[in-house]
Motif scaffolding. Sequence first.
Motif, PDB file in Angstrom:
ATOM      1  N   ILE A 158       0.852  -1.191   0.000  1.00  0.00           N
ATOM      2  CA  ILE A 158       0.000   0.000   0.000  1.00  0.00           C
ATOM      3  C   ILE A 158       0.887   1.239   0.000  1.00  0.00           C
ATOM      4  O   ILE A 158       1.844   1.326   0.778  1.00  0.00           O
ATOM      5  N   ALA A 159       0.559   2.194  -0.850  1.00  0.00           N
ATOM      6  CA  ALA A 159       1.297   3.458  -0.871  1.00  0.00           C
ATOM      7  C   ALA A 159       0.681   4.403   0.158  1.00  0.00           C
ATOM      8  O   ALA A 159      -0.479   4.785   0.039  1.00  0.00           O
ATOM      9  N   ALA A 160       1.458   4.752   1.176  1.00  0.00           N
ATOM     10  CA  ALA A 160       1.009   5.701   2.199  1.00  0.00           C
ATOM     11  C   ALA A 160       1.597   7.065   1.856  1.00  0.00           C
ATOM     12  O   ALA A 160       2.818   7.246   1.894  1.00  0.00           O
ATOM     13  N   VAL A 161       0.750   8.020   1.498  1.00  0.00           N
ATOM     14  CA  VAL A 161       1.248   9.304   0.998  1.00  0.00           C
ATOM     15  C   VAL A 161       0.879  10.441   1.941  1.00  0.00           C
ATOM     16  O   VAL A 161      -0.241  10.519   2.442  1.00  0.00           O
ATOM     17  N   GLY A 162       1.864  11.327   2.164  1.00  0.00           N
ATOM     18  CA  GLY A 162       1.652  12.434   3.080  1.00  0.00           C
ATOM     19  C   GLY A 162       1.916  13.793   2.485  1.00  0.00           C
ATOM     20  O   GLY A 162       1.790  14.810   3.172  1.00  0.00           O
ATOM     21  N   ASN A 163       2.272  13.841   1.188  1.00  0.00           N
ATOM     22  CA  ASN A 163       2.479  15.129   0.528  1.00  0.00           C
ATOM     23  C   ASN A 163       2.240  14.984  -0.971  1.00  0.00           C
ATOM     24  O   ASN A 163       2.055  13.873  -1.484  1.00  0.00           O
ATOM     25  N   GLU A 164       2.262  16.095  -1.672  1.00  0.00           N
ATOM     26  CA  GLU A 164       1.943  16.115  -3.096  1.00  0.00           C
ATOM     27  C   GLU A 164       2.939  15.307  -3.921  1.00  0.00           C
ATOM     28  O   GLU A 164       2.555  14.589  -4.853  1.00  0.00           O
ATOM     29  N   GLU A 165       4.213  15.409  -3.593  1.00  0.00           N
ATOM     30  CA  GLU A 165       5.229  14.671  -4.343  1.00  0.00           C
ATOM     31  C   GLU A 165       5.008  13.164  -4.235  1.00  0.00           C
ATOM     32  O   GLU A 165       5.082  12.435  -5.237  1.00  0.00           O
ATOM     33  N   GLU A 166       4.727  12.699  -3.028  1.00  0.00           N
ATOM     34  CA  GLU A 166       4.475  11.270  -2.832  1.00  0.00           C
ATOM     35  C   GLU A 166       3.207  10.832  -3.557  1.00  0.00           C
ATOM     36  O   GLU A 166       3.155   9.736  -4.128  1.00  0.00           O
ATOM     37  N   LEU A 167       2.200  11.687  -3.559  1.00  0.00           N
ATOM     38  CA  LEU A 167       0.950  11.343  -4.231  1.00  0.00           C
ATOM     39  C   LEU A 167       1.166  11.159  -5.729  1.00  0.00           C
ATOM     40  O   LEU A 167       0.658  10.204  -6.332  1.00  0.00           O
ATOM     41  N   LEU A 168       1.929  12.060  -6.348  1.00  0.00           N
ATOM     42  CA  LEU A 168       2.196  11.951  -7.781  1.00  0.00           C
ATOM     43  C   LEU A 168       2.890  10.633  -8.114  1.00  0.00           C
ATOM     44  O   LEU A 168       2.557   9.974  -9.106  1.00  0.00           O
ATOM     45  N   LEU A 169       3.851  10.245  -7.286  1.00  0.00           N
ATOM     46  CA  LEU A 169       4.563   8.988  -7.513  1.00  0.00           C
ATOM     47  C   LEU A 169       3.651   7.783  -7.278  1.00  0.00           C
ATOM     48  O   LEU A 169       3.702   6.796  -8.016  1.00  0.00           O
ATOM     49  N   ALA A 170       2.810   7.876  -6.261  1.00  0.00           N
ATOM     50  CA  ALA A 170       1.913   6.763  -5.938  1.00  0.00           C
ATOM     51  C   ALA A 170       0.894   6.528  -7.046  1.00  0.00           C
ATOM     52  O   ALA A 170       0.544   5.385  -7.355  1.00  0.00           O
ATOM     53  N   VAL A 209      -3.777   0.242  -3.913  1.00  0.00           N
ATOM     54  CA  VAL A 209      -4.436   0.963  -2.815  1.00  0.00           C
ATOM     55  C   VAL A 209      -3.538   2.098  -2.343  1.00  0.00           C
ATOM     56  O   VAL A 209      -2.320   1.927  -2.216  1.00  0.00           O
ATOM     57  N   ILE A 210      -4.143   3.248  -2.079  1.00  0.00           N
ATOM     58  CA  ILE A 210      -3.412   4.392  -1.536  1.00  0.00           C
ATOM     59  C   ILE A 210      -4.028   4.791  -0.203  1.00  0.00           C
ATOM     60  O   ILE A 210      -5.246   4.986  -0.107  1.00  0.00           O
ATOM     61  N   PHE A 211      -3.180   4.878   0.817  1.00  0.00           N
ATOM     62  CA  PHE A 211      -3.586   5.431   2.105  1.00  0.00           C
ATOM     63  C   PHE A 211      -3.283   6.925   2.066  1.00  0.00           C
ATOM     64  O   PHE A 211      -2.125   7.325   1.939  1.00  0.00           O
ATOM     65  N   SER A 226      -7.044   7.409 -11.220  1.00  0.00           N
ATOM     66  CA  SER A 226      -5.909   6.542 -11.555  1.00  0.00           C
ATOM     67  C   SER A 226      -6.283   5.063 -11.484  1.00  0.00           C
ATOM     68  O   SER A 226      -5.450   4.195 -11.760  1.00  0.00           O
ATOM     69  N   GLY A 227      -7.524   4.783 -11.087  1.00  0.00           N
ATOM     70  CA  GLY A 227      -7.984   3.399 -11.013  1.00  0.00           C
ATOM     71  C   GLY A 227      -7.624   2.692  -9.725  1.00  0.00           C
ATOM     72  O   GLY A 227      -7.684   1.461  -9.649  1.00  0.00           O
ATOM     73  N   LYS A 228      -7.273   3.449  -8.685  1.00  0.00           N
ATOM     74  CA  LYS A 228      -6.867   2.852  -7.414  1.00  0.00           C
ATOM     75  C   LYS A 228      -7.916   3.116  -6.334  1.00  0.00           C
ATOM     76  O   LYS A 228      -8.722   4.038  -6.454  1.00  0.00           O
ATOM     77  N   LEU A 229      -7.867   2.298  -5.291  1.00  0.00           N
ATOM     78  CA  LEU A 229      -8.745   2.516  -4.142  1.00  0.00           C
ATOM     79  C   LEU A 229      -8.100   3.523  -3.197  1.00  0.00           C
ATOM     80  O   LEU A 229      -6.885   3.509  -2.997  1.00  0.00           O
ATOM     81  N   CYS A 230      -8.931   4.348  -2.600  1.00  0.00           N
ATOM     82  CA  CYS A 230      -8.440   5.355  -1.663  1.00  0.00           C
ATOM     83  C   CYS A 230      -9.007   5.094  -0.273  1.00  0.00           C
ATOM     84  O   CYS A 230     -10.216   4.922  -0.106  1.00  0.00           O
ATOM     85  N   VAL A 231      -8.111   5.045   0.708  1.00  0.00           N
ATOM     86  CA  VAL A 231      -8.505   4.912   2.112  1.00  0.00           C
ATOM     87  C   VAL A 231      -7.932   6.127   2.842  1.00  0.00           C
ATOM     88  O   VAL A 231      -6.730   6.394   2.755  1.00  0.00           O
ATOM     89  N   SER A 260       7.763   4.751   1.282  1.00  0.00           N
ATOM     90  CA  SER A 260       8.960   4.733   0.438  1.00  0.00           C
ATOM     91  C   SER A 260       8.598   4.327  -0.992  1.00  0.00           C
ATOM     92  O   SER A 260       8.153   3.197  -1.226  1.00  0.00           O
ATOM     93  N   PRO A 261       8.789   5.213  -1.968  1.00  0.00           N
ATOM     94  CA  PRO A 261       8.435   4.897  -3.360  1.00  0.00           C
ATOM     95  C   PRO A 261       9.124   3.656  -3.917  1.00  0.00           C
ATOM     96  O   PRO A 261       8.555   2.969  -4.771  1.00  0.00           O
ATOM     97  N   LYS A 262      10.324   3.346  -3.450  1.00  0.00           N
ATOM     98  CA  LYS A 262      11.009   2.170  -3.998  1.00  0.00           C
ATOM     99  C   LYS A 262      10.315   0.873  -3.583  1.00  0.00           C
ATOM    100  O   LYS A 262      10.416  -0.142  -4.278  1.00  0.00           O
ATOM    101  N   ILE A 263       9.586   0.915  -2.472  1.00  0.00           N
ATOM    102  CA  ILE A 263       8.817  -0.255  -2.043  1.00  0.00           C
ATOM    103  C   ILE A 263       7.577  -0.424  -2.920  1.00  0.00           C
ATOM    104  O   ILE A 263       7.138  -1.542  -3.196  1.00  0.00           O
ATOM    105  N   TRP A 264       7.016   0.677  -3.388  1.00  0.00           N
ATOM    106  CA  TRP A 264       5.794   0.613  -4.188  1.00  0.00           C
ATOM    107  C   TRP A 264       6.001  -0.117  -5.512  1.00  0.00           C
ATOM    108  O   TRP A 264       5.048  -0.630  -6.090  1.00  0.00           O
TER     109      TRP A 264
END
Length: 260
Positions: free
Chosen positions: A87-99, A106-108, A127-132, A254-258
Motif C-alpha cells: 500500500i502506498a502511504a502518501v503524506g504530501n503532493e510529491e508522494e501522491l504523484l509517484l503513488a 491501494v493508496i492510504f 488513476s484506477g486505485k482505491l483510496c482509504v 517509500s516509493p522504492k517499495i511501491w
Amino acid sequence: MKKGAYAKQVVRRSELQISVELWYTIIISRISLPVKPHFSILLRFFRSLLALFVEVQYANIKRKGRSPALEHGAQQLLEQLQNNPVIAAVGNEEELLLALESDCRVIFLLMGNLLDIGDLTGRVHESGKLCVIHLDLIEGFSSKEIAVDAISRMTGAAGIISTRGALIKRAKQIGLAAVQRGFMLDSRSLASFEQQIAQSKPDFVEILPGLLPKVIAQLQARIEIPIIAGGFIHEKEDVIAALQAGALAVSASSPKIWSM
C-alpha cells in the motif's frame, strides 16, 4: 443512489401510508356503532402498529437503495490487497504523484483538509486505485462520528483509517472499510489494542511500527482480523518479513517499495 430513486421512495412510502388508512377504515366500518367506544383503545394500538410497519418497510427501502460500492468497501479493499499487498502511504503532493503512477492498487491518504480532500480522493480514483483516508490526519474534521458520514459523502473513498473506536464502528455501519491503527510500544500497548479492537471490530488493523514480525505473529494468532504492517518499511526484506509473519499487507511511504 440512482437518479429518481429518492422520488420512488417517497411514492412507496405514501402508498404504505394509504394502506394503513385503508385498513383502519375497513376495521371501523365492520364494527357496529354501539361497540365502537369499547374498542377505541385497541383500534388506536392497531393503527400505531401498522404505522410502525410502514416505518420498518421504508427503512428497508432506504437500505436497499445504498450504493453497492459503499456496501462492499471492505471486500473491495481485501481483493485489491490480495492482488498486491503493498500500500502506498502518501503524506504530501510529491508522494501522491509517484503513488498514482506506481503499481500499488491501494493508496492510504495521510494528507488533506476539509477543502481539498474531495479533489485528492478524486485523483486517486481517476488513476484506477482505491483510496482509504486517515481521518485523524485530515484537517478540519472533528473526532465525532458525523465526520465519517461527511468524508464518505464528500469523497466516495473505500474506507477510513482511525485510532478511534467510535469512528471505526460508524464506518462499518455505513459500509466503509474500517482500518483501526495501533502503535505497538510494549506488551501493554499490545494488550490494550486487543481490547480496543474487540470492542470496535474493525475490518482491518494496521500496526506500527511494521518491523515487528514477532508481534505480528502473536496478534495474528489471537485475532481473525487481517493485519496491515506500517511504518519503517523501507527495504524489500522488511516487506517479506512482515508478510511471512502473517500480515496481509504492508503500508509504506517509500516509493522504492511501491514498485517491488
